[in-house]
Every structure is written in C-alpha cells, then in structure tokens.
Design a protein around this motif. Structure first.
Motif, PDB file in Angstrom:
ATOM      1  N   GLN A  93     -36.650 -39.375 -42.539  1.00 52.38           N
ATOM      2  CA  GLN A  93     -37.352 -40.590 -43.397  1.00 52.38           C
ATOM      3  C   GLN A  93     -37.807 -41.441 -42.599  1.00 52.38           C
ATOM      4  OE1 GLN A  93     -36.778 -38.446 -46.391  1.00 52.38           O
ATOM      5  NE2 GLN A  93     -37.846 -40.132 -46.840  1.00 52.38           N
ATOM      6  N   ARG A  94     -39.101 -41.682 -42.672  1.00 52.59           N
ATOM      7  CA  ARG A  94     -39.900 -42.804 -41.706  1.00 52.59           C
ATOM      8  C   ARG A  94     -39.849 -44.333 -42.688  1.00 52.59           C
ATOM      9  NH1 ARG A  94     -44.396 -38.994 -40.804  1.00 52.59           N
ATOM     10  NH2 ARG A  94     -45.448 -39.805 -42.558  1.00 52.59           N
ATOM     11  N   SER A  99     -41.957 -39.088 -44.849  1.00 47.43           N
ATOM     12  CA  SER A  99     -40.755 -38.119 -44.014  1.00 47.43           C
ATOM     13  C   SER A  99     -41.321 -36.929 -43.137  1.00 47.43           C
ATOM     14  CB  SER A  99     -39.911 -37.205 -44.920  1.00 47.43           C
ATOM     15  OG  SER A  99     -40.873 -36.475 -45.965  1.00 47.43           O
ATOM     16  N   ASP A 189     -46.506 -41.676 -45.349  1.00 47.65           N
ATOM     17  CA  ASP A 189     -46.338 -42.973 -45.865  1.00 47.65           C
ATOM     18  C   ASP A 189     -47.166 -43.200 -46.925  1.00 47.65           C
ATOM     19  OD1 ASP A 189     -44.588 -42.995 -43.779  1.00 47.65           O
ATOM     20  OD2 ASP A 189     -45.539 -44.520 -42.627  1.00 47.65           O
ATOM     21  N   ALA A 192     -46.064 -41.234 -50.086  1.00 42.96           N
ATOM     22  CA  ALA A 192     -44.908 -41.854 -50.662  1.00 42.96           C
ATOM     23  C   ALA A 192     -45.130 -43.057 -51.207  1.00 42.96           C
ATOM     24  CB  ALA A 192     -44.062 -41.766 -49.352  1.00 42.96           C
TER      25      ALA A 192
END
Length: 328
Positions: A93-94, A99, A189, A192
């Motif tokens: 996970q960032r 991810s 990102d 998400a």
C-alpha cells in the motif's frame, strides 16, 4: 461506496488451496499420480545469488515454473540446509492510498517444521473426487552453510496437490524480507482517492456484443442517491474486443445537483439498439447506492446501459447534454 473490478495478478506465493480438479472426475475415477522427473535428489547449485537471478523474468513463466515443484525430486538427507529462501509476489500500500505489486525475497532460518514436511513421500493416488482448482505452489529454495542451494520438490497428496503437512509448515514459516522491488502498479493514488477501480470493462460494448435484445423498460431512477462517477479511457488495442478494458482517467462522488441533472437526462432518453459497430474510446460508470449502475459511452454509438432494477440491463441513447454532464 468503493467500486472494484477484478484484477488478475499472477503470484508465485498463492493461497495453497486444499484439493485439486479434474473436470469430469467422479466417484470411482482414478487420479493420476505425480510423475517425478530428473535425478533421485534435488540438484545442488554452487552459490545462491538472488530470486531475480534464479526466476524467469516473465510472470506467467514464473507461475508455470513454480508448478514444476510438484514433479521435481524430493528432498533427502544428502543436503543439509540451514535456511530457506522464498521468492514471492507481494502487494504494498502506498501512503497516497494506491497500491503496487512487488517482487520480494525473504529468508527463514527456523526450518523445524518445513524440512520434515519436504521429506515426506507423495501420497498414493486414490479414487476420491478432487476439486478443480490449480494449486498455488511457492517458490522455495534451501541453502546450506556454504551458500549452496537446492530447489526441492513439493510432496503431493492423493489429488496431486501440495500435502497438507507442507502447506501448514510453509504457512508457519517466520520470514525476514531480504529485498523488495516494485514491479508494477495495481491501483493509482488517484483511483484510490476517487473510490474507483484502476481498470474496468466497457460493459455497454460487452453486453451489446452478446446479441442481447433490448426488451426491458427503464426502471425508476432514485431521486436522491449516493452516486460515484468513474471515467475510463479504452486503449486502441482494446477497442472492439470481447471485453474492452478501460484505464482509470478521473472520477469521484457526484454532487446532489450533478446527479439530479444526470438522472433527468437518462430518464428522458430514448431506447437504443444493443448492436454497435463503433467502439467507444471512453466510457463512464456511475454507481448508485444502494444499488444500480449506469454505463455511459462518451463517443462511438453513445449508448447508455442502465442496470437500475432486477432483470437485464436496458440500452438507451445518450444526449449531448448527458455527455457534457458526465465527461465535461
């Protein structure tokens, strides 16, 4: 509300499912036993370098090569390992919410349970029913004090799947990550944050290509709804395929005013033919809470696939105003 599409990720370390499959097997059907090949014991290599050096570069080839452990020579007492090295695929996970996929090399020094499990014999094939899944087989090598290494075969059960004792021993390994590198993005990102899937299929095209008839009527659209818009670009290589995969472009929750305007346009739309010979370069998915979706083409045949009630989806014709509302 979070919209997710299925992402196929080939992993060297898969869940080791118990059982196997052979379509058409039934009670009394014989299960072929493993066909071990090569020397009587695993080949001893001079020096372990890394997972990157030992594994094929292509992920599908990695998965296929991992399956070879089911037919490779089993471990005997001629090689004395002190550690195990596991080559696996992970998901990281960032901080921004997205991810990424990683290639990892991990080491385990406690082999108390693993070595006895690897030295077990194969179980005899039986006439029991076996399930239809392809087993996930980990890529494991053993190293000795001189850093020599072997890749042992994995003992199989009566369905020619990894034995339960091995799966339990492997699952119980305590590993330390030696190295990890990013191999690809799973979810950006931006996707998400928007609550959208990174990829999504153009279901308007897919459903229309199935030759379905547009017999249904448009069900009532909720006046107030929690709605999310996800816009996808369709690469040229995907357009017109059986199930075109779109790549996330932009999206996020719709305001009440935006949904009201979109709802009015869809409610006033005319029926459309499911058939189309002009693939869209962009489409949007509008997901409604508590349920229902609108799939809207930005161009091509500019159709709407409305699935807002029980039963088949309904094809409608989009308008210039709806295109502007959804795509800007």
């Amino acid at each position: 509300m979070r919209i997710r599409a299925t992402t196929t990720t080939v992993a060297l370390i898969a869940l080791l499912a118990g059982g196997c499959a052979r379509p058409g097997d039934g009670p009394g059907a014989a299960v072929p036993g493993p066909q071990r090949s090569g020397p009587a014991a695993p080949v001893v290599h001079d020096r372990w370098e890394s997972c990157d050096a030992a594994l094929p570069k292509d992920q599908m080839e990695q998965f296929t090569a991992a399956q070879e452990a089911l037919t490779m020579p089993l471990l005997d007492d001629s090689f004395q390992p002190v550690a195990a090295v596991v080559c696996r695929v992970g998901i990281r996970q960032r901080p921004g919410g997205g991810s990424e996929q990683t290639a990892e090399e991990a080491r385990a020094d406690d082999l108390t349970a693993l070595l006895p499990a690897l030295r077990l014999p194969d179980e005899a094939s039986t006439a029991e029913i076996c399930t239809a899944d392809l087993p996930g087989v980990p890529w494991v090598v053993l190293v000795d004090r001189d850093n020599r290494w072997v890749r042992p075969g994995v003992p199989v059960d009566s369905c020619v799947k990894p034995r339960t004792e091995f799966r339990q021993a492997y699952d119980g390994l305590v590993t330390v990550t030696v190295s990890s590198r990013v191999t690809g993005q799973i979810e950006s990102d931006e996707a998400a944050t928007a609550g959208c899937s990174q990829t999504y299929a153009d279901m308007t095209w897919t459903t229309g290509a199935m030759g379905s008839e547009n017999k249904g009527t448009l069900g009532p659209l909720p006046e107030t709804a929690s709605a999310r818009r996800c816009v996808y670009d369709v690469p040229v290589s995907e357009r017109g395929s059986g199930k075109p995969a779109g790549a996330f472009r932009e999206g996020g929750p719709l305001s009440a005013a935006d949904w009201t305007a979109i709802r009015a346009e869809v409610a006033a739309s005319e029926p459309a033919s499911p058939a189309c010979d002009k693939p869209a370069s962009r489409f949007a998915l509008v997901q409604l809470e508590p349920g229902g979706t609108l799939n809207i083409e930005a161009d091509g045949c500019r159709r709407i696939l409305a699935e807002v009630s029980d039963g088949p989806g309904v094809f409608r014709t989009s308008s210039e105003r709806l295109t502007k509302l959804v795509f800007g």
